[in-house]
Motif scaffolding. Structure first.
Motif, PDB file in Angstrom:
ATOM      1  N   HIS A   3      49.779  32.919  53.175  1.00 55.93           N
ATOM      2  CA  HIS A   3      50.189  33.925  52.032  1.00 55.93           C
ATOM      3  C   HIS A   3      48.835  34.622  51.772  1.00 55.93           C
ATOM      4  CE1 HIS A   3      51.204  34.986  47.708  1.00 55.93           C
ATOM      5  NE2 HIS A   3      52.349  34.920  48.240  1.00 55.93           N
ATOM      6  N   THR A   4      48.989  35.809  50.979  1.00 56.02           N
ATOM      7  CA  THR A   4      48.025  37.049  50.741  1.00 56.02           C
ATOM      8  C   THR A   4      46.990  36.240  49.884  1.00 56.02           C
ATOM      9  OG1 THR A   4      49.532  38.637  50.595  1.00 56.02           O
ATOM     10  CG2 THR A   4      47.357  38.938  49.357  1.00 56.02           C
ATOM     11  N   LEU A   5      47.284  35.217  48.815  1.00 52.76           N
ATOM     12  CA  LEU A   5      46.476  34.256  48.165  1.00 52.76           C
ATOM     13  C   LEU A   5      45.286  33.727  49.264  1.00 52.76           C
ATOM     14  CD1 LEU A   5      48.516  33.290  45.224  1.00 52.76           C
ATOM     15  CD2 LEU A   5      46.868  35.132  45.088  1.00 52.76           C
ATOM     16  N   ASN A   6      45.702  33.243  50.050  1.00 51.44           N
ATOM     17  CA  ASN A   6      45.009  32.481  51.078  1.00 51.44           C
ATOM     18  C   ASN A   6      43.962  33.394  51.653  1.00 51.44           C
ATOM     19  OD1 ASN A   6      46.158  30.086  50.556  1.00 51.44           O
ATOM     20  ND2 ASN A   6      47.756  30.432  52.227  1.00 51.44           N
ATOM     21  N   SER A   7      44.485  34.773  51.829  1.00 48.64           N
ATOM     22  CA  SER A   7      43.510  35.693  52.439  1.00 48.64           C
ATOM     23  C   SER A   7      42.314  36.050  51.290  1.00 48.64           C
ATOM     24  CB  SER A   7      44.289  37.040  52.863  1.00 48.64           C
ATOM     25  OG  SER A   7      44.773  36.773  54.070  1.00 48.64           O
ATOM     26  N   LEU A   8      42.595  36.097  50.141  1.00 52.38           N
ATOM     27  CA  LEU A   8      41.818  36.380  49.040  1.00 52.38           C
ATOM     28  C   LEU A   8      40.753  35.462  48.687  1.00 52.38           C
ATOM     29  CD1 LEU A   8      44.112  37.872  46.617  1.00 52.38           C
ATOM     30  CD2 LEU A   8      42.516  39.052  47.896  1.00 52.38           C
ATOM     31  N   GLY A   9      41.173  34.178  48.913  1.00 56.52           N
ATOM     32  CA  GLY A   9      40.429  32.837  48.729  1.00 56.52           C
ATOM     33  C   GLY A   9      39.320  32.918  49.827  1.00 56.52           C
ATOM     34  N   LEU A  10      39.920  33.213  51.112  1.00 59.73           N
ATOM     35  CA  LEU A  10      39.031  32.966  52.376  1.00 59.73           C
ATOM     36  C   LEU A  10      38.026  34.193  52.371  1.00 59.73           C
ATOM     37  CD1 LEU A  10      39.278  31.210  54.823  1.00 59.73           C
ATOM     38  CD2 LEU A  10      40.318  33.145  56.116  1.00 59.73           C
ATOM     39  N   TYR A  11      38.298  35.396  51.786  1.00 61.13           N
ATOM     40  CA  TYR A  11      37.249  36.280  51.637  1.00 61.13           C
ATOM     41  C   TYR A  11      36.462  36.133  50.605  1.00 61.13           C
ATOM     42  CZ  TYR A  11      35.286  40.800  50.232  1.00 61.13           C
ATOM     43  OH  TYR A  11      34.300  41.732  49.733  1.00 61.13           O
ATOM     44  N   LEU A  12      36.654  35.498  49.611  1.00 55.56           N
ATOM     45  CA  LEU A  12      35.642  35.232  48.583  1.00 55.56           C
ATOM     46  C   LEU A  12      34.575  34.148  49.244  1.00 55.56           C
ATOM     47  CD1 LEU A  12      38.182  35.104  45.374  1.00 55.56           C
ATOM     48  CD2 LEU A  12      36.157  36.833  45.831  1.00 55.56           C
ATOM     49  N   LEU A  13      35.232  33.096  49.796  1.00 60.42           N
ATOM     50  CA  LEU A  13      34.432  32.112  50.115  1.00 60.42           C
ATOM     51  C   LEU A  13      33.490  32.568  51.311  1.00 60.42           C
ATOM     52  CD1 LEU A  13      34.066  29.170  49.898  1.00 60.42           C
ATOM     53  CD2 LEU A  13      35.334  28.669  51.612  1.00 60.42           C
ATOM     54  N   SER A  14      33.921  33.543  52.142  1.00 59.67           N
ATOM     55  CA  SER A  14      33.053  34.283  53.266  1.00 59.67           C
ATOM     56  C   SER A  14      31.948  34.931  52.723  1.00 59.67           C
ATOM     57  CB  SER A  14      33.980  35.140  54.038  1.00 59.67           C
ATOM     58  OG  SER A  14      33.298  35.873  55.116  1.00 59.67           O
ATOM     59  N   LEU A  64      32.604  31.192  43.224  1.00 59.94           N
ATOM     60  CA  LEU A  64      31.684  31.487  44.134  1.00 59.94           C
ATOM     61  C   LEU A  64      31.780  32.814  44.519  1.00 59.94           C
ATOM     62  CD1 LEU A  64      32.308  28.244  46.427  1.00 59.94           C
ATOM     63  CD2 LEU A  64      30.274  28.395  45.110  1.00 59.94           C
ATOM     64  N   GLY A  65      32.752  33.420  44.746  1.00 59.55           N
ATOM     65  CA  GLY A  65      32.752  34.976  45.114  1.00 59.55           C
ATOM     66  C   GLY A  65      32.052  35.756  43.994  1.00 59.55           C
ATOM     67  N   ILE A  66      32.327  35.531  42.750  1.00 64.40           N
ATOM     68  CA  ILE A  66      31.884  36.297  41.883  1.00 64.40           C
ATOM     69  C   ILE A  66      30.292  36.108  41.681  1.00 64.40           C
ATOM     70  CG2 ILE A  66      31.544  36.487  39.206  1.00 64.40           C
ATOM     71  CD1 ILE A  66      34.599  35.886  39.267  1.00 64.40           C
ATOM     72  N   LEU A  67      29.760  35.016  41.898  1.00 68.27           N
ATOM     73  CA  LEU A  67      28.307  34.571  41.756  1.00 68.27           C
ATOM     74  C   LEU A  67      27.777  35.569  43.052  1.00 68.27           C
ATOM     75  CD1 LEU A  67      25.981  32.965  41.007  1.00 68.27           C
ATOM     76  CD2 LEU A  67      26.770  31.092  42.598  1.00 68.27           C
ATOM     77  N   ALA A  68      28.410  35.521  44.345  1.00 73.13           N
ATOM     78  CA  ALA A  68      27.784  36.175  45.455  1.00 73.13           C
ATOM     79  C   ALA A  68      27.747  37.904  45.118  1.00 73.13           C
ATOM     80  CB  ALA A  68      28.622  35.877  46.745  1.00 73.13           C
ATOM     81  N   LEU A  69      28.777  38.154  44.501  1.00 77.22           N
ATOM     82  CA  LEU A  69      28.746  39.805  44.208  1.00 77.22           C
ATOM     83  C   LEU A  69      27.623  40.076  43.024  1.00 77.22           C
ATOM     84  CD1 LEU A  69      32.666  40.125  44.095  1.00 77.22           C
ATOM     85  CD2 LEU A  69      31.012  40.837  45.862  1.00 77.22           C
ATOM     86  N   THR A  70      27.768  39.091  42.059  1.00 73.91           N
ATOM     87  CA  THR A  70      26.757  39.544  41.036  1.00 73.91           C
ATOM     88  C   THR A  70      25.388  39.581  41.325  1.00 73.91           C
ATOM     89  OG1 THR A  70      26.836  37.142  40.029  1.00 73.91           O
ATOM     90  CG2 THR A  70      28.228  38.849  39.158  1.00 73.91           C
TER      91      THR A  70
END
Length: 603
Positions: free
Chosen positions: A265-276, A318-324
């Motif tokens: 599912h697309t949500l899994n792709s989004l989670g994987l991207y944020l974690l990456s 985790l993704g927001i922390l990396a982006l900020t």
């Protein structure tokens, strides 16, 4: 021909031919230890945790592939699970709807996995095409659209094993999910596959291709100026990432024995991207850590009797922390290691420019043949003419200064010469070859190189990796050592993120000299240097034509540097050549003083 033995050089501490970042045996040692750990785990873990370990291996494969696009190449890709779905679907079809298992027996799974990965790579190539024009949010929307379209398609078409209620045979006759020995053997198979992928990516990242990815993440203009196609960099990153994603999808349904579109599912792709982006999945050890998080967070939520959907909140945080913070866990760990080395006194990132011996005064040589010929160069932006009928000739061995007040057209001239402004009038030739309509990377390959006014050296590379990239892999270790030593640069093993801006500018010059271009254009190369470094740098610039056989065009506002280094000078004013000749003649011309200071100042 230039000769290296004319001058005393300070040699870097890295031996020629040595790896610039680690001992050559280290990756193989890590591989051996990893496989040994996997072997121990296969025979000691309980059945359930063996399935968990297999999920970690499969997730690591996905993250390694995604890390190439997001971490190495610096692009946004929200469809990694779509690539996995393509690889899984093709393998599923070949294993359940064709006679492939009969033809290849126990090897059928491997053949189908490779075909599935190649199919995913084709989709990756197609998805990469918009990336040639789009960046940031726009590219994210495109890749998200691809993922959403794949979701709808898979929901309607389903996976082939569900058409007849069949199961997917594992490789080499390995038993299915319900068999402990089968799960153990499949875990070892998956671990071997990810080990091959990890080693391949390790060496690929340290090759010129990997340097190309990191360079295009930093600046497309720098990539093109180094003679590398930006198109190749982006397309290859997406294609390799998709291929690895297809492998992950095939491993996943081999583990489960069946497939479900919800898994991709697309949500899994989004989670994987944020974690990456949070862990820095382009670092292999961080891809493993990310895989542990992907698998263990849901397990912990189950243990604590919390909704599994909360795992998405963890990934998002985790993704927001990396982006900020504009950083990731892998980078933070490496910076901490460097700070510790600096405290222990092992920092070698400082410039040695001021400790270089003075060069002997060069004997004036008669001018050689014309290596750069510019005739009637005109550049217009709408009704505004930035350059008008500029004529310029550089002869072999010459050091020409290009000066003029701000807005005179100096940077525009360099952009036009190096192919970044192809819609110009006039004629440009390098070494007798016309380059008027060549793209920037082709111009660099002809022998016309440039540096930039701002710091454009990718901080994600080591000094040696950057020089090899700019030299397009054609410079020997000895040549690289020579170029770095000539300008007093840090050793090859030094990480560029630990080098100050002024020294990075000098390294940029050294890297281009290692490529041995016919003409090198330096745009304010002394910016960021101290007064002592400035004087030493000027001394080294004077020796470049003799030492490297490269003709220089130097854009500079510092007239003292121009006076001490340049044998001839061209002055631009309002896009036209105001004066051209020897340095003494031009700098004494009243029109030049008027252009810099104005009539009022002279009166």
């Amino acid at each position: 021909m230039p000769r290296a033995d004319h001058h005393t050089l300070i040699r870097p501490t890295v031996a020629p031919g040595a790896s610039p970042s680690s001992p050559p045996w280290l990756p193989w040692a890590v591989l051996g230890v990893s496989l040994a750990v996997a072997l121990v785990a296969a025979f000691t873990l309980p059945d359930y945790w063996l399935l968990i370990a297999t999920s970690v291996v499969v997730s690591m494969t996905s993250l390694i592939g995604l890390g190439i696009v997001t971490g190495s190449a610096g692009m946004i890709a929200l469809c990694q699970m779509t690539f996995a779905a393509v690889g899984a679907w093709v393998l599923d079809f070949l294993m359940t709807q064709t006679p492939l298992p009969t033809w290849f027996g126990g090897f059928a799974f491997i053949v189908a996995m490779i075909v599935g990965a190649l199919s995913a790579a084709i989709l990756g190539f197609v998805v990469s095409l918009p990336a040639l024009r789009l960046r940031g949010v726009n590219l994210a929307v495109v890749t998200l659209g691809v993922a959403a379209a794949a979701d709808l398609t898979l929901e309607r078409v389903s996976f082939p094993d569900q058409w007849r209620g069949s199961t997917i045979a594992r490789p080499f006759g390995i038993p299915g999910v319900s068999d402990l020995s089968g799960n153990r053997n499949y875990f070892l198979f998956a671990a071997a596959v990810v080990a091959i992928i990890a080693v391949s990516v390790f060496f690929l990242q340290r090759s010129r291709v990997g340097a190309t990815w990191r360079s295009v993440a930093f600046s497309e203009r720098v990539t093109a100026s180094a003679g590398t196609s930006v198109v190749f960099a982006k397309v290859s990153a997406f294609t390799v990432s998709a291929f690895i994603g297809g492998i992950a999808g095939a491993l996943l349904i081999g583990q489960l024995g069946t497939a479900n579109y919800g898994t991709f599912h697309t949500l899994n792709s989004l989670g994987l991207y944020l974690l990456s982006i949070a862990v820095g999945a382009h670092f292999l050890e961080m891809a493993f850590l990310g895989a542990l998080i992907v698998v263990l967070v849901p397990e912990l939520l189950k243990e604590w009797r919390l909704p599994l959907d909360w795992s998405g909140i963890v990934y998002a945080a985790l993704g927001i922390l990396a982006l900020t913070t504009n950083s990731n866990l892998g980078d933070d760990i490496r910076k901490a290691v460097f700070r510790r080395r600096r405290r222990l006194g092992s920092d070698e990132s400082a410039s040695r420019l001021t400790s270089l011996p003075r060069l002997p005064v060069a004997v004036p040589q008669p001018p050689g043949e014309v290596v750069l010929d510019v005739q009637g160069l005109t550049v217009a932006f709408g009704a505004v003419k930035a350059l008008t009928g500029v004529d310029l000739q550089l002869r072999r061995g010459e050091i020409r200064g290009l000066i003029g007040p701000n807005g005179a057209g100096k940077s525009t001239l360099i952009d036009a010469l190096t192919g970044f402004l192809p819609e110009h009038g006039g004629r440009i030739s390098v070494g007798g070859e016309e380059i008027d309509r060549l793209p920037p990377h082709r111009v660099a390959r002809v022998g016309l190189r440039r540096t930039f006014q701002q710091d454009r050296v990718p901080s994600t590379l080591t000094v040696g990796a950057y020089v090899r990239f700019v030299a397009r892999g054609k410079a020997s270790p000895e040549t690289i050592d020579e170029a770095l030593a000539y300008l007093g640069c840090p050793p090859q093993a030094t990480a560029l993120q630990n080098v100050d801006v002024g020294t990075r500018r000098v390294i940029e010059v050294a890297a281009n000299l290692a490529a041995r271009p016919l003409v090198l254009m330096l745009d304010e190369p002394a910016a960021g240097l101290s007064h002592e470094e400035h004087l030493a740098f000027a001394d080294r610039l004077r020796g470049i034509p003799e030492h490297f056989g490269t003709t220089l065009l130097i854009v500079e506002h510092d007239l003292d540097l121009v006076r001490s280094v340049c044998t001839s000078v061209t002055v631009l004013d309002f896009g036209e050549v105001l004066a051209s000749g020897t340095a003494e003649e031009v700098l004494a011309d009243p029109r030049v003083a008027r252009a810099y200071m104005g009539e009022g100042e002279l009166l």
